[in-house]
Design an enzyme around this catalytic site. Structure first.
Site, PDB file in Angstrom:
ATOM      1  N   ASN A 168      75.610  -0.995  84.534  1.00 46.62           N
ATOM      2  CA  ASN A 168      75.044  -2.603  84.182  1.00 46.62           C
ATOM      3  C   ASN A 168      75.101  -3.348  85.387  1.00 46.62           C
ATOM      4  O   ASN A 168      74.228  -4.518  85.082  1.00 46.62           O
ATOM      5  CB  ASN A 168      76.219  -2.761  83.019  1.00 46.62           C
ATOM      6  CG  ASN A 168      76.033  -2.052  81.731  1.00 46.62           C
ATOM      7  OD1 ASN A 168      75.012  -1.524  81.570  1.00 46.62           O
ATOM      8  ND2 ASN A 168      77.313  -2.112  80.929  1.00 46.62           N
ATOM      9  N   ARG A 195      69.650  -6.488  78.438  1.00 42.89           N
ATOM     10  CA  ARG A 195      69.278  -5.323  79.046  1.00 42.89           C
ATOM     11  C   ARG A 195      68.973  -4.406  77.984  1.00 42.89           C
ATOM     12  O   ARG A 195      67.842  -3.415  77.998  1.00 42.89           O
ATOM     13  CB  ARG A 195      70.647  -4.482  79.711  1.00 42.89           C
ATOM     14  CG  ARG A 195      71.800  -4.638  78.977  1.00 42.89           C
ATOM     15  CD  ARG A 195      72.963  -4.168  79.841  1.00 42.89           C
ATOM     16  NE  ARG A 195      74.042  -3.909  79.276  1.00 42.89           N
ATOM     17  CZ  ARG A 195      74.971  -4.766  79.048  1.00 42.89           C
ATOM     18  NH1 ARG A 195      74.819  -6.102  79.242  1.00 42.89           N
ATOM     19  NH2 ARG A 195      76.280  -4.626  78.464  1.00 42.89           N
ATOM     20  N   THR A 219      75.328   0.925  78.854  1.00 39.08           N
ATOM     21  CA  THR A 219      74.438   0.337  78.094  1.00 39.08           C
ATOM     22  C   THR A 219      72.951   0.415  79.134  1.00 39.08           C
ATOM     23  O   THR A 219      72.050   0.817  78.584  1.00 39.08           O
ATOM     24  CB  THR A 219      74.607  -0.986  77.606  1.00 39.08           C
ATOM     25  OG1 THR A 219      75.746  -1.020  76.702  1.00 39.08           O
ATOM     26  CG2 THR A 219      73.492  -1.581  76.768  1.00 39.08           C
TER      27      THR A 219
END
Length: 557
Positions: free
Chosen positions: A111, A174, A90
Protein backbone atom coordinates in the site's frame (compact mmCIF):
# COMPACT_ATOMS: atom_id res chain seq x y z
CA UNK A 1 -41.51 10.93 -75.23
CA UNK A 2 -43.31 8.13 -73.37
CA UNK A 3 -40.17 6.01 -73.65
CA UNK A 4 -38.04 8.81 -72.17
CA UNK A 5 -40.51 9.24 -69.27
CA UNK A 6 -40.49 5.51 -68.63
CA UNK A 7 -36.66 5.46 -68.66
CA UNK A 8 -36.51 8.51 -66.37
CA UNK A 9 -38.96 6.90 -63.92
CA UNK A 10 -36.84 3.75 -63.90
CA UNK A 11 -33.68 5.72 -63.19
CA UNK A 12 -35.39 7.60 -60.37
CA UNK A 13 -36.66 4.34 -58.87
CA UNK A 14 -33.22 2.79 -59.07
CA UNK A 15 -31.65 5.91 -57.55
CA UNK A 16 -34.22 5.92 -54.75
CA UNK A 17 -33.54 2.26 -54.00
CA UNK A 18 -29.80 2.89 -54.06
CA UNK A 19 -30.07 5.84 -51.66
CA UNK A 20 -32.34 3.84 -49.35
CA UNK A 21 -29.80 0.99 -49.21
CA UNK A 22 -26.95 3.44 -48.52
CA UNK A 23 -28.90 5.12 -45.71
CA UNK A 24 -29.82 1.73 -44.27
CA UNK A 25 -26.21 0.57 -44.32
CA UNK A 26 -25.01 3.78 -42.74
CA UNK A 27 -27.60 3.31 -40.04
CA UNK A 28 -26.99 -0.31 -39.14
CA UNK A 29 -23.30 -0.94 -39.96
CA UNK A 30 -21.83 0.80 -36.89
CA UNK A 31 -24.20 -1.16 -34.67
CA UNK A 32 -23.40 -4.40 -36.45
CA UNK A 33 -19.66 -3.77 -36.06
CA UNK A 34 -19.90 -2.79 -32.39
CA UNK A 35 -22.49 -5.20 -31.02
CA UNK A 36 -21.21 -8.77 -31.04
CA UNK A 37 -24.08 -10.88 -29.68
CA UNK A 38 -21.64 -13.48 -28.35
CA UNK A 39 -19.96 -10.95 -26.07
CA UNK A 40 -21.34 -9.41 -22.88
CA UNK A 41 -22.79 -5.92 -22.96
CA UNK A 42 -21.09 -5.12 -19.69
CA UNK A 43 -18.45 -6.75 -17.51
CA UNK A 44 -18.71 -6.05 -13.78
CA UNK A 45 -15.59 -6.99 -11.85
CA UNK A 46 -16.42 -7.17 -8.14
CA UNK A 47 -13.72 -7.22 -5.47
CA UNK A 48 -14.78 -7.73 -1.87
CA UNK A 49 -11.96 -6.39 0.28
CA UNK A 50 -10.75 -9.06 2.76
CA UNK A 51 -13.34 -11.70 1.78
CA UNK A 52 -11.71 -14.99 2.76
CA UNK A 53 -12.67 -18.02 0.69
CA UNK A 54 -13.97 -19.90 3.73
CA UNK A 55 -16.63 -17.24 4.44
CA UNK A 56 -18.58 -18.50 1.44
CA UNK A 57 -18.70 -22.02 2.88
CA UNK A 58 -18.98 -21.19 6.59
CA UNK A 59 -22.03 -19.02 6.00
CA UNK A 60 -23.38 -20.76 2.89
CA UNK A 61 -26.60 -22.08 4.45
CA UNK A 62 -27.49 -18.52 5.55
CA UNK A 63 -27.19 -17.03 2.06
CA UNK A 64 -30.18 -16.28 -0.12
CA UNK A 65 -30.54 -17.83 -3.57
CA UNK A 66 -29.75 -14.79 -5.70
CA UNK A 67 -26.61 -13.44 -4.01
CA UNK A 68 -23.42 -15.48 -3.61
CA UNK A 69 -25.34 -18.69 -4.34
CA UNK A 70 -26.04 -17.50 -7.86
CA UNK A 71 -22.42 -18.18 -8.75
CA UNK A 72 -22.83 -21.79 -7.58
CA UNK A 73 -26.19 -22.21 -9.30
CA UNK A 74 -25.37 -20.55 -12.62
CA UNK A 75 -21.68 -19.81 -12.80
CA UNK A 76 -18.14 -21.14 -12.48
CA UNK A 77 -16.66 -21.47 -8.99
CA UNK A 78 -12.92 -21.97 -8.44
CA UNK A 79 -12.41 -23.26 -4.92
CA UNK A 80 -8.60 -23.36 -4.93
CA UNK A 81 -7.66 -19.78 -5.84
CA UNK A 82 -4.61 -18.27 -4.14
CA UNK A 83 -2.51 -15.16 -4.62
CA UNK A 84 1.01 -16.26 -5.64
CA UNK A 85 2.95 -13.48 -3.88
CA UNK A 86 3.51 -11.48 -0.71
CA UNK A 87 2.67 -8.96 0.62
CA UNK A 88 -1.06 -9.68 0.42
CA UNK A 89 -2.34 -6.14 0.81
CA UNK A 90 -5.13 -4.10 -0.80
CA UNK A 91 -2.98 -2.20 -3.30
CA UNK A 92 -1.08 -5.22 -4.66
CA UNK A 93 -4.28 -7.30 -4.70
CA UNK A 94 -6.27 -4.87 -6.81
CA UNK A 95 -3.32 -4.32 -9.16
CA UNK A 96 -2.89 -8.08 -9.63
CA UNK A 97 -6.60 -8.68 -10.24
CA UNK A 98 -6.78 -5.98 -12.90
CA UNK A 99 -3.55 -6.83 -14.69
CA UNK A 100 -2.85 -10.53 -14.24
CA UNK A 101 0.62 -9.57 -12.99
CA UNK A 102 2.39 -9.74 -9.63
CA UNK A 103 4.19 -6.92 -7.76
CA UNK A 104 7.48 -8.15 -9.24
CA UNK A 105 6.26 -6.69 -12.54
CA UNK A 106 3.54 -4.11 -11.81
CA UNK A 107 5.57 -2.41 -9.08
CA UNK A 108 2.76 -2.16 -6.52
CA UNK A 109 4.80 -3.81 -3.76
CA UNK A 110 2.55 -2.60 -0.95
CA UNK A 111 0.00 0.00 0.00
CA UNK A 112 3.09 2.13 0.45
CA UNK A 113 6.83 1.63 0.15
CA UNK A 114 10.03 3.51 0.92
CA UNK A 115 11.24 5.84 -1.83
CA UNK A 116 15.02 6.04 -1.73
CA UNK A 117 15.18 9.24 -3.80
CA UNK A 118 12.95 11.23 -1.42
CA UNK A 119 13.77 9.44 1.81
CA UNK A 120 10.05 9.05 2.52
CA UNK A 121 7.34 6.46 2.12
CA UNK A 122 5.20 6.82 -0.97
CA UNK A 123 1.54 5.81 -1.08
CA UNK A 124 0.75 3.43 -3.94
CA UNK A 125 -1.66 5.78 -5.78
CA UNK A 126 -0.51 9.19 -4.53
CA UNK A 127 0.21 11.65 -7.34
CA UNK A 128 1.47 15.12 -6.45
CA UNK A 129 1.00 16.52 -9.94
CA UNK A 130 -2.77 16.02 -10.15
CA UNK A 131 -5.42 18.19 -8.52
CA UNK A 132 -8.31 16.89 -6.42
CA UNK A 133 -11.87 16.97 -7.76
CA UNK A 134 -14.81 17.12 -5.37
CA UNK A 135 -12.61 17.95 -2.40
CA UNK A 136 -9.84 20.33 -1.37
CA UNK A 137 -7.99 17.65 0.59
CA UNK A 138 -5.15 15.41 -0.53
CA UNK A 139 -7.70 12.59 -0.72
CA UNK A 140 -8.13 13.65 -4.36
CA UNK A 141 -4.43 13.69 -5.26
CA UNK A 142 -4.47 10.15 -6.58
CA UNK A 143 -3.89 8.37 -9.89
CA UNK A 144 -2.64 5.03 -11.33
CA UNK A 145 0.68 6.58 -12.37
CA UNK A 146 2.73 4.38 -10.00
CA UNK A 147 1.30 1.24 -11.61
CA UNK A 148 3.58 -0.35 -14.25
CA UNK A 149 2.10 -2.12 -17.28
CA UNK A 150 -1.52 -2.48 -18.37
CA UNK A 151 -4.77 -3.92 -17.07
CA UNK A 152 -7.60 -5.78 -18.74
CA UNK A 153 -9.42 -2.45 -18.87
CA UNK A 154 -6.49 -0.85 -20.69
CA UNK A 155 -6.46 -3.66 -23.24
CA UNK A 156 -10.21 -3.33 -23.73
CA UNK A 157 -9.83 0.38 -24.41
CA UNK A 158 -7.01 -0.25 -26.89
CA UNK A 159 -8.90 -3.03 -28.68
CA UNK A 160 -11.98 -0.87 -29.23
CA UNK A 161 -10.12 2.27 -30.28
CA UNK A 162 -11.14 3.72 -26.90
CA UNK A 163 -14.89 3.36 -27.58
CA UNK A 164 -15.27 1.03 -24.58
CA UNK A 165 -15.68 2.77 -21.26
CA UNK A 166 -13.76 1.62 -18.18
CA UNK A 167 -14.68 3.03 -14.77
CA UNK A 168 -13.62 2.01 -11.28
CA UNK A 169 -15.47 2.77 -8.03
CA UNK A 170 -14.80 1.99 -4.37
CA UNK A 171 -14.67 3.64 -0.99
CA UNK A 172 -10.87 3.21 -1.00
CA UNK A 173 -8.94 5.20 -3.60
CA UNK A 174 -6.48 2.41 -4.43
CA UNK A 175 -9.34 -0.06 -4.83
CA UNK A 176 -11.06 2.20 -7.36
CA UNK A 177 -7.94 3.20 -9.26
CA UNK A 178 -5.68 0.16 -9.65
CA UNK A 179 -7.99 -2.48 -11.20
CA UNK A 180 -9.35 0.01 -13.75
CA UNK A 181 -5.91 0.83 -15.13
CA UNK A 182 -4.02 3.75 -16.63
CA UNK A 183 -6.37 4.54 -19.53
CA UNK A 184 -9.62 4.34 -17.55
CA UNK A 185 -12.28 6.95 -18.29
CA UNK A 186 -12.75 7.58 -14.59
CA UNK A 187 -12.23 6.33 -11.06
CA UNK A 188 -14.34 7.51 -8.12
CA UNK A 189 -13.67 7.01 -4.42
CA UNK A 190 -14.74 8.30 -1.00
CA UNK A 191 -13.26 11.16 1.00
CA UNK A 192 -13.63 10.07 4.65
CA UNK A 193 -13.18 13.66 5.82
CA UNK A 194 -16.04 15.17 3.82
CA UNK A 195 -18.31 12.26 2.94
CA UNK A 196 -18.07 13.05 -0.79
CA UNK A 197 -17.28 10.97 -3.85
CA UNK A 198 -14.10 12.40 -5.37
CA UNK A 199 -11.64 11.92 -8.22
CA UNK A 200 -8.63 13.70 -9.70
CA UNK A 201 -7.60 15.66 -12.77
CA UNK A 202 -5.73 12.60 -14.01
CA UNK A 203 -9.09 11.50 -15.45
CA UNK A 204 -10.99 14.70 -16.20
CA UNK A 205 -11.00 18.47 -15.80
CA UNK A 206 -14.01 18.50 -13.49
CA UNK A 207 -16.43 16.05 -11.90
CA UNK A 208 -19.42 15.10 -14.06
CA UNK A 209 -22.58 16.88 -13.04
CA UNK A 210 -24.22 13.61 -12.05
CA UNK A 211 -21.47 12.97 -9.45
CA UNK A 212 -21.86 16.53 -8.17
CA UNK A 213 -25.61 15.93 -7.88
CA UNK A 214 -24.99 12.55 -6.19
CA UNK A 215 -22.83 14.32 -3.59
CA UNK A 216 -25.53 16.94 -3.00
CA UNK A 217 -27.77 14.19 -1.70
CA UNK A 218 -25.40 13.67 1.29
CA UNK A 219 -26.32 10.00 1.46
CA UNK A 220 -23.67 9.08 4.10
CA UNK A 221 -25.16 11.68 6.47
CA UNK A 222 -28.50 9.89 6.29
CA UNK A 223 -26.91 6.97 8.19
CA UNK A 224 -25.60 9.10 11.06
CA UNK A 225 -27.53 8.17 14.20
CA UNK A 226 -28.58 4.77 12.85
CA UNK A 227 -27.60 1.52 14.50
CA UNK A 228 -26.02 -1.48 12.87
CA UNK A 229 -27.92 -4.41 14.37
CA UNK A 230 -27.66 -8.11 13.60
CA UNK A 231 -29.52 -9.18 10.49
CA UNK A 232 -30.61 -12.61 11.77
CA UNK A 233 -31.65 -14.18 15.09
CA UNK A 234 -28.94 -14.95 17.67
CA UNK A 235 -28.89 -18.64 16.77
CA UNK A 236 -27.46 -17.81 13.34
CA UNK A 237 -24.29 -16.45 14.97
CA UNK A 238 -23.43 -19.50 17.05
CA UNK A 239 -20.91 -20.58 14.38
CA UNK A 240 -18.70 -17.57 15.19
CA UNK A 241 -17.02 -16.38 18.38
CA UNK A 242 -19.08 -14.75 21.13
CA UNK A 243 -19.78 -11.07 20.67
CA UNK A 244 -16.82 -9.13 22.12
CA UNK A 245 -14.50 -12.03 21.33
CA UNK A 246 -10.81 -12.19 22.20
CA UNK A 247 -8.70 -9.55 20.50
CA UNK A 248 -11.62 -7.59 19.06
CA UNK A 249 -11.31 -3.84 18.75
CA UNK A 250 -13.79 -1.04 19.35
CA UNK A 251 -16.22 0.26 16.76
CA UNK A 252 -15.24 3.80 15.70
CA UNK A 253 -17.00 6.43 17.75
CA UNK A 254 -19.14 4.31 20.05
CA UNK A 255 -16.23 2.53 21.83
CA UNK A 256 -18.04 -0.80 21.85
CA UNK A 257 -17.01 -4.21 20.60
CA UNK A 258 -20.54 -5.63 20.80
CA UNK A 259 -23.74 -5.13 18.82
CA UNK A 260 -25.50 -2.83 18.20
CA UNK A 261 -23.06 -0.28 16.73
CA UNK A 262 -24.09 3.36 16.52
CA UNK A 263 -23.06 5.28 13.38
CA UNK A 264 -21.66 8.63 14.51
CA UNK A 265 -19.78 11.42 12.80
CA UNK A 266 -16.24 11.76 14.08
CA UNK A 267 -13.83 14.68 14.12
CA UNK A 268 -11.06 15.45 11.64
CA UNK A 269 -10.11 13.58 8.48
CA UNK A 270 -11.80 10.37 9.68
CA UNK A 271 -15.25 11.89 10.14
CA UNK A 272 -17.01 9.06 8.29
CA UNK A 273 -14.98 6.11 9.61
CA UNK A 274 -17.95 4.70 11.54
CA UNK A 275 -20.00 4.77 8.33
CA UNK A 276 -17.15 3.08 6.44
CA UNK A 277 -16.88 0.36 9.11
CA UNK A 278 -20.46 -0.75 8.51
CA UNK A 279 -22.58 -2.53 5.88
CA UNK A 280 -24.23 0.81 5.08
CA UNK A 281 -21.17 1.89 3.07
CA UNK A 282 -21.64 -1.21 0.89
CA UNK A 283 -25.23 -0.07 0.19
CA UNK A 284 -23.83 3.32 -0.75
CA UNK A 285 -21.28 1.70 -3.09
CA UNK A 286 -24.06 -0.12 -4.96
CA UNK A 287 -26.05 3.10 -5.30
CA UNK A 288 -22.99 4.75 -6.80
CA UNK A 289 -22.50 1.79 -9.17
CA UNK A 290 -26.07 2.08 -10.42
CA UNK A 291 -25.70 5.82 -10.89
CA UNK A 292 -22.54 5.37 -12.95
CA UNK A 293 -24.16 2.68 -15.12
CA UNK A 294 -27.20 4.85 -15.81
CA UNK A 295 -25.43 8.13 -16.48
CA UNK A 296 -22.52 6.71 -18.47
CA UNK A 297 -24.87 4.33 -20.32
CA UNK A 298 -22.48 1.48 -19.65
CA UNK A 299 -23.36 -1.61 -21.66
CA UNK A 300 -25.88 0.33 -23.74
CA UNK A 301 -23.69 1.71 -26.51
CA UNK A 302 -23.04 -1.32 -28.72
CA UNK A 303 -19.64 -2.09 -27.20
CA UNK A 304 -18.57 -4.08 -24.13
CA UNK A 305 -17.83 -1.78 -21.18
CA UNK A 306 -16.10 -2.52 -17.86
CA UNK A 307 -17.12 -1.42 -14.38
CA UNK A 308 -14.91 -2.41 -11.44
CA UNK A 309 -16.62 -2.26 -8.05
CA UNK A 310 -14.73 -2.86 -4.81
CA UNK A 311 -16.52 -3.22 -1.49
CA UNK A 312 -14.16 -1.72 1.07
CA UNK A 313 -16.21 -1.94 4.26
CA UNK A 314 -15.66 -5.67 4.78
CA UNK A 315 -11.97 -4.88 5.25
CA UNK A 316 -12.58 -2.14 7.83
CA UNK A 317 -14.82 -4.48 9.79
CA UNK A 318 -12.40 -7.40 9.51
CA UNK A 319 -9.42 -5.39 10.72
CA UNK A 320 -11.38 -4.19 13.76
CA UNK A 321 -13.10 -7.39 14.85
CA UNK A 322 -11.35 -10.34 13.13
CA UNK A 323 -12.49 -13.17 10.84
CA UNK A 324 -14.30 -15.17 13.54
CA UNK A 325 -16.35 -12.22 14.81
CA UNK A 326 -20.10 -11.82 14.60
CA UNK A 327 -19.53 -8.50 12.84
CA UNK A 328 -17.69 -10.18 9.97
CA UNK A 329 -20.43 -12.80 9.69
CA UNK A 330 -23.13 -10.14 9.66
CA UNK A 331 -21.53 -7.86 7.05
CA UNK A 332 -20.97 -10.92 4.83
CA UNK A 333 -24.64 -11.94 5.14
CA UNK A 334 -25.77 -8.41 4.43
CA UNK A 335 -23.50 -8.15 1.39
CA UNK A 336 -25.09 -11.36 0.11
CA UNK A 337 -28.51 -9.65 0.13
CA UNK A 338 -27.09 -6.42 -1.27
CA UNK A 339 -25.48 -8.27 -4.17
CA UNK A 340 -28.75 -10.09 -4.87
CA UNK A 341 -30.46 -6.73 -5.29
CA UNK A 342 -27.65 -5.48 -7.54
CA UNK A 343 -27.82 -8.63 -9.69
CA UNK A 344 -31.60 -8.21 -10.07
CA UNK A 345 -31.01 -4.64 -11.20
CA UNK A 346 -28.52 -5.81 -13.85
CA UNK A 347 -30.92 -8.54 -15.07
CA UNK A 348 -33.72 -6.03 -15.45
CA UNK A 349 -31.50 -3.43 -17.09
CA UNK A 350 -29.70 -5.63 -19.62
CA UNK A 351 -31.55 -8.94 -19.71
CA UNK A 352 -30.57 -12.05 -17.81
CA UNK A 353 -27.29 -13.49 -19.05
CA UNK A 354 -26.20 -10.35 -20.92
CA UNK A 355 -23.74 -9.17 -18.24
CA UNK A 356 -20.57 -11.02 -17.23
CA UNK A 357 -19.86 -10.85 -13.50
CA UNK A 358 -16.61 -11.78 -11.79
CA UNK A 359 -16.18 -11.80 -8.00
CA UNK A 360 -12.99 -12.19 -6.00
CA UNK A 361 -11.09 -10.63 -3.09
CA UNK A 362 -7.81 -8.76 -2.82
CA UNK A 363 -6.56 -10.81 0.16
CA UNK A 364 -7.76 -12.68 3.25
CA UNK A 365 -6.96 -11.99 6.90
CA UNK A 366 -5.31 -13.62 9.91
CA UNK A 367 -7.22 -14.59 13.06
CA UNK A 368 -6.84 -12.30 16.04
CA UNK A 369 -3.73 -13.67 17.81
CA UNK A 370 -5.55 -13.79 21.15
CA UNK A 371 -8.34 -15.87 19.63
CA UNK A 372 -5.89 -18.18 17.83
CA UNK A 373 -3.67 -18.73 20.88
CA UNK A 374 -6.68 -19.44 23.10
CA UNK A 375 -7.37 -22.43 20.86
CA UNK A 376 -3.83 -23.80 21.00
CA UNK A 377 -2.28 -22.15 17.93
CA UNK A 378 1.09 -20.42 18.18
CA UNK A 379 0.11 -16.80 17.58
CA UNK A 380 1.63 -13.51 18.62
CA UNK A 381 1.47 -9.77 18.10
CA UNK A 382 4.94 -8.45 17.35
CA UNK A 383 5.78 -4.90 18.41
CA UNK A 384 7.31 -3.30 15.35
CA UNK A 385 9.37 -0.71 17.19
CA UNK A 386 10.97 -3.27 19.50
CA UNK A 387 11.77 -5.53 16.56
CA UNK A 388 13.39 -2.72 14.59
CA UNK A 389 15.48 -1.56 17.54
CA UNK A 390 16.67 -5.11 18.22
CA UNK A 391 17.65 -5.68 14.60
CA UNK A 392 19.58 -2.39 14.39
CA UNK A 393 21.52 -3.18 17.56
CA UNK A 394 22.28 -6.77 16.49
CA UNK A 395 23.49 -5.73 13.02
CA UNK A 396 25.98 -3.35 14.65
CA UNK A 397 27.28 -6.25 16.74
CA UNK A 398 27.53 -8.65 13.80
CA UNK A 399 29.35 -6.14 11.58
CA UNK A 400 31.32 -4.64 14.49
CA UNK A 401 30.36 -1.08 13.59
CA UNK A 402 28.97 1.84 15.57
CA UNK A 403 26.76 3.32 12.88
CA UNK A 404 23.30 2.26 11.71
CA UNK A 405 23.42 0.98 8.13
CA UNK A 406 19.65 0.52 7.99
CA UNK A 407 17.91 3.43 6.29
CA UNK A 408 14.28 2.39 6.74
CA UNK A 409 11.83 -0.37 7.64
CA UNK A 410 8.77 -0.52 5.38
CA UNK A 411 6.32 -3.29 4.45
CA UNK A 412 8.21 -6.03 6.32
CA UNK A 413 11.20 -4.93 4.27
CA UNK A 414 14.52 -3.46 5.35
CA UNK A 415 16.09 -0.73 3.20
CA UNK A 416 19.83 -0.26 3.56
CA UNK A 417 21.84 2.98 3.51
CA UNK A 418 23.98 2.42 0.43
CA UNK A 419 26.03 5.59 0.86
CA UNK A 420 27.00 4.72 4.42
CA UNK A 421 27.80 1.11 3.47
CA UNK A 422 30.11 2.43 0.76
CA UNK A 423 31.69 4.92 3.17
CA UNK A 424 32.38 2.17 5.71
CA UNK A 425 33.92 -0.03 2.96
CA UNK A 426 31.42 -2.81 3.63
CA UNK A 427 30.14 -5.25 1.04
CA UNK A 428 26.42 -4.98 0.31
CA UNK A 429 25.85 -8.73 0.36
CA UNK A 430 27.58 -9.03 3.75
CA UNK A 431 25.32 -6.33 5.19
CA UNK A 432 22.21 -8.00 3.75
CA UNK A 433 23.24 -11.28 5.35
CA UNK A 434 23.84 -9.57 8.69
CA UNK A 435 20.36 -8.01 8.62
CA UNK A 436 18.78 -11.33 7.65
CA UNK A 437 20.63 -13.10 10.46
CA UNK A 438 19.62 -10.43 12.99
CA UNK A 439 15.98 -10.65 11.90
CA UNK A 440 15.93 -14.44 12.12
CA UNK A 441 17.17 -14.26 15.70
CA UNK A 442 14.03 -12.35 16.73
CA UNK A 443 10.94 -14.18 18.00
CA UNK A 444 8.10 -14.80 15.57
CA UNK A 445 10.20 -14.63 12.37
CA UNK A 446 9.98 -17.52 9.92
CA UNK A 447 12.40 -16.39 7.19
CA UNK A 448 14.40 -13.48 5.81
CA UNK A 449 15.34 -13.20 2.13
CA UNK A 450 18.10 -10.92 0.85
CA UNK A 451 18.14 -8.82 -2.32
CA UNK A 452 21.09 -10.83 -3.61
CA UNK A 453 19.21 -14.12 -3.11
CA UNK A 454 16.12 -12.81 -4.85
CA UNK A 455 17.96 -11.29 -7.81
CA UNK A 456 19.66 -14.64 -8.35
CA UNK A 457 16.39 -16.52 -7.95
CA UNK A 458 17.92 -18.54 -5.11
CA UNK A 459 14.73 -19.22 -3.16
CA UNK A 460 13.37 -22.53 -1.97
CA UNK A 461 9.84 -23.69 -1.30
CA UNK A 462 6.46 -22.13 -1.83
CA UNK A 463 7.03 -19.25 0.58
CA UNK A 464 10.26 -18.31 -1.17
CA UNK A 465 8.43 -18.24 -4.50
CA UNK A 466 5.76 -15.97 -3.00
CA UNK A 467 8.47 -13.56 -1.82
CA UNK A 468 10.14 -13.61 -5.24
CA UNK A 469 6.84 -12.79 -7.01
CA UNK A 470 6.38 -9.83 -4.65
CA UNK A 471 9.91 -8.45 -5.11
CA UNK A 472 10.41 -5.51 -7.46
CA UNK A 473 14.13 -4.63 -7.96
CA UNK A 474 13.64 -0.85 -7.91
CA UNK A 475 10.97 -0.56 -5.23
CA UNK A 476 11.42 -3.40 -2.77
CA UNK A 477 13.80 -3.41 0.16
CA UNK A 478 17.09 -5.24 0.60
CA UNK A 479 15.85 -7.84 3.09
CA UNK A 480 12.29 -9.20 3.03
CA UNK A 481 10.98 -10.60 6.33
CA UNK A 482 8.30 -13.27 6.71
CA UNK A 483 6.67 -13.89 10.09
CA UNK A 484 5.57 -17.24 11.46
CA UNK A 485 1.96 -18.37 10.81
CA UNK A 486 -0.65 -16.55 12.91
CA UNK A 487 1.97 -13.98 13.94
CA UNK A 488 2.22 -10.43 12.63
CA UNK A 489 3.54 -6.95 13.35
CA UNK A 490 0.84 -4.96 15.10
CA UNK A 491 0.47 -1.25 15.82
CA UNK A 492 -2.20 -1.86 18.47
CA UNK A 493 -3.35 -4.34 21.07
CA UNK A 494 -6.53 -5.43 19.26
CA UNK A 495 -7.78 -6.33 15.80
CA UNK A 496 -5.91 -8.11 13.06
CA UNK A 497 -4.25 -7.69 9.68
CA UNK A 498 -3.03 -9.51 6.55
CA UNK A 499 0.01 -9.59 4.28
CA UNK A 500 1.46 -13.08 4.81
CA UNK A 501 1.99 -15.99 2.37
CA UNK A 502 -0.26 -18.31 4.40
CA UNK A 503 -3.62 -19.64 3.22
CA UNK A 504 -5.69 -17.43 5.52
CA UNK A 505 -4.25 -14.45 3.59
CA UNK A 506 -3.84 -15.90 0.07
CA UNK A 507 -6.98 -18.08 -0.35
CA UNK A 508 -9.84 -16.06 -1.83
CA UNK A 509 -13.04 -16.67 -3.83
CA UNK A 510 -12.83 -16.75 -7.62
CA UNK A 511 -16.31 -16.75 -9.15
CA UNK A 512 -17.82 -16.11 -12.61
CA UNK A 513 -21.33 -16.05 -13.99
CA UNK A 514 -23.15 -14.58 -16.96
CA UNK A 515 -22.38 -14.21 -20.63
CA UNK A 516 -19.87 -16.75 -21.92
CA UNK A 517 -19.68 -18.82 -18.71
CA UNK A 518 -20.84 -22.39 -18.11
CA UNK A 519 -21.83 -23.80 -14.74
CA UNK A 520 -19.40 -25.87 -12.70
CA UNK A 521 -17.24 -26.16 -9.59
CA UNK A 522 -13.50 -26.46 -10.26
CA UNK A 523 -10.83 -27.49 -7.75
CA UNK A 524 -7.86 -26.97 -10.05
CA UNK A 525 -5.23 -24.51 -8.75
CA UNK A 526 -6.02 -20.97 -9.86
CA UNK A 527 -5.38 -17.37 -8.91
CA UNK A 528 -6.99 -13.93 -9.15
CA UNK A 529 -4.16 -13.19 -11.60
CA UNK A 530 -6.05 -15.50 -13.99
CA UNK A 531 -9.02 -13.12 -14.21
CA UNK A 532 -7.50 -10.60 -16.64
CA UNK A 533 -6.24 -13.13 -19.24
CA UNK A 534 -9.51 -15.08 -19.01
CA UNK A 535 -11.56 -11.96 -19.72
CA UNK A 536 -9.23 -11.10 -22.60
CA UNK A 537 -9.75 -14.59 -24.03
CA UNK A 538 -13.53 -14.21 -23.77
CA UNK A 539 -13.39 -10.92 -25.70
CA UNK A 540 -10.62 -12.14 -28.02
CA UNK A 541 -8.33 -9.20 -27.26
CA UNK A 542 -4.65 -8.92 -26.37
CA UNK A 543 -3.56 -9.87 -22.84
CA UNK A 544 -2.22 -7.22 -20.44
CA UNK A 545 1.51 -6.55 -20.74
CA UNK A 546 3.56 -9.15 -18.82
CA UNK A 547 0.46 -10.97 -17.60
CA UNK A 548 1.52 -14.15 -15.83
CA UNK A 549 -1.99 -15.46 -15.18
CA UNK A 550 -3.57 -18.31 -17.12
CA UNK A 551 -6.79 -18.58 -19.09
CA UNK A 552 -9.33 -20.53 -17.07
CA UNK A 553 -10.61 -22.69 -19.90
CA UNK A 554 -13.24 -24.87 -18.14
CA UNK A 555 -15.80 -22.10 -17.58
CA UNK A 556 -15.63 -20.75 -21.11
CA UNK A 557 -18.56 -21.78 -23.27
Amino acid sequence: MKKENHSMKGNIARLTTFLFVIILLLTITPLAQAANPSQPKLIVLIVVDQLRADYLTRFADLFENDGFRRFWNEGAVFTNAHFPYVPTYTGPGHAAIGSGTTPSVNGIVGNEWYNRSTGKEIYCVYDSIVSPLGTTTDAGRMSPRNFIGSTFGDQLRLATNFRAKVIGIAMKDRAAILPAGRTANAAYWFDAATGAIVSSTYYMEKLPEYIVEFNRRHIPDSYIGKEWRKLLPESAYERTAPDSGLGEGLFPGDNRSTFPHLITKLAGNKAYNAFLTSPFANEFTIELAKKVIEEEKLGMRGVTDLLTVSFSSNDYVGHTFGPYSQEVEDITLRLDRQLAGFFHYLDKKFGKGEVLLVLTADHGVAPNPEYASSHGLDAERLVRKSFEESVVARVKEILDIGENVIQAFSNESVYLNYDLIHKLHLKGEAVENAVARAAMEQPGIHAAYTRTQLLRGEVAGDIGKHVLEGFHPRRSGDVIIVTEPFTFFSYGATGTTHGAPYSYDTHVPLLFFGKGIKNGIFTTPSSPTDIAPTLCEILQIEFPAASSGHVLMPPLR
